[in-house]
Design an enzyme around this catalytic site. Structure first.
Site, PDB file in Angstrom:
ATOM      1  N   ARG A  41       5.804  -9.060   1.309  1.00  0.00           N
ATOM      2  CA  ARG A  41       5.794  -8.352   0.029  1.00  0.00           C
ATOM      3  C   ARG A  41       6.437  -6.971   0.169  1.00  0.00           C
ATOM      4  O   ARG A  41       6.083  -6.197   1.037  1.00  0.00           O
ATOM      5  CB  ARG A  41       4.355  -8.192  -0.482  1.00  0.00           C
TER       6      ARG A  41
ATOM      7  N   CYS B 170       0.830  -1.214   0.000  1.00  0.00           N
ATOM      8  CA  CYS B 170       0.000   0.000   0.000  1.00  0.00           C
ATOM      9  C   CYS B 170       0.863   1.261   0.000  1.00  0.00           C
ATOM     10  O   CYS B 170       1.002   1.923  -1.022  1.00  0.00           O
ATOM     11  CB  CYS B 170      -0.945   0.004   1.201  1.00  0.00           C
TER      12      CYS B 170
END
Length: 293
Positions: A200, A129
């Protein structure tokens, strides 16, 4: 390809779309999906109203309906971009203050005594994000002929931080009074943030790769990550707990997983010797032999 029309005034052979951007903070027990206001939108007023009513039926915090899907997505992107830029500012200040011999944490605590100061902490920015959305915005800007300066600069600073940390590690190990033939490194945490197993875009993975290039021996301890995924990314096995009866010359306390709550200065001293350097990225400890961001 179906031949069905999007957002057509004809009800037959038509389909419609609504959208509510994700607002989840992984690893946060306080702010769950039910306690976060949901931004809602739709491809037309009728659909937007339906989507808003749908989310409003189970989101206790309520909803915030906007005029279009574009507005909803723009709001999502700037939420993450704003945080990215704020962290980048503190990261740059942390680098500057270290060069000046000033304690960054002490500076932030002092500044936080002002009522309108927004306190952010230096650190590694990763995940899917905050470390990604600014790129979407910069790409779209470029596509329409506008170059983002501040957004891109913030990304550049935050992307550099794992390299900066590695440079600091090499600097401090070289400055030791005693020469150590092979560094035994203990990394406490590998995911992109505390209390999540998501690796990630984790800058700690990049740090591990840099450490391996220096032929240092490294032990990864992270009870929350997927071990197979870690092995694919690093070629190393991740452990769930700190090995007993072993000493390390370099310890990187990277994340504050709940499983690490029992780690103290005393417990770290048991796996250290007089030459051990501790990098505490969580700002939990301070003192001799401990280096903070």
């Amino acid at each position: 390809s179906s031949g069905i029309k999007f957002n057509s005034p004809e009800k037959e052979n038509s389909f419609y779309c609504g959208y509510s951007p994700e607002r989840i903070n992984p690893g946060d027990d306080k702010y769950s999906i039910n306690s976060i206001i949901k931004v809602t939108s739709g491809c037309n007023k009728k659909v937007s109203k339906w989507i808003d009513k749908f989310y409003g039926s189970f989101i206790n915090a309520g909803t915030f309906n906007v005029s279009s899907i574009r507005v909803a997505e723009a709001a999502k992107i700037i939420e993450n971009t704003q945080r990215d830029i704020n962290i980048a500012l503190i990261n740059e200040l942390a680098i500057l203050f270290k060069k000046m011999g000033i304690n960054t944490q002490e500076v932030l605590d002092a500044a936080d005594s002002k009522w309108n100061f927004q306190k952010y902490l230096p650190g590694l920015v990763g995940g899917h994000c905050i470390g990604v959305d600014p790129y979407y915005l910069a790409f779209k800007a470029k596509e329409i002929g506008y170059e983002t300066k501040l957004i891109s600069a913030g990304r550049s600073i935050n992307d550099y931080m794992h390299q900066y940390l590695f440079e600091q590690i090499i600097l401090h190990t070289k400055n030791r009074s005693n020469n150590i033939k092979t560094e035994e490194v203990l990394l406490l945490g590998l995911s992109y943030k505390s209390n999540t197993g998501d690796v990630r875009n984790s800058q700690l993975v990049d740090l591990v790769k840099n450490i391996k290039k220096r032929e240092m021996k490294i032990t990864i301890v992270d009870p929350q990550v997927n071990k197979e995924e870690v092995f694919k990314k690093t070629g190393l096995v991740s452990l769930s707990s700190i090995p007993k009866n072993k000493k390390y010359t370099l310890i990187v306390f990277a994340l504050k997983h709940k499983e690490f709550n029992k780690i103290t200065k005393v417990s770290l001293s048991r796996i250290s010797d007089s030459n051990t350097i501790i990098f505490d990225l969580t700002n939990t400890f301070s003192g001799k032999g401990i280096i903070n961001f």
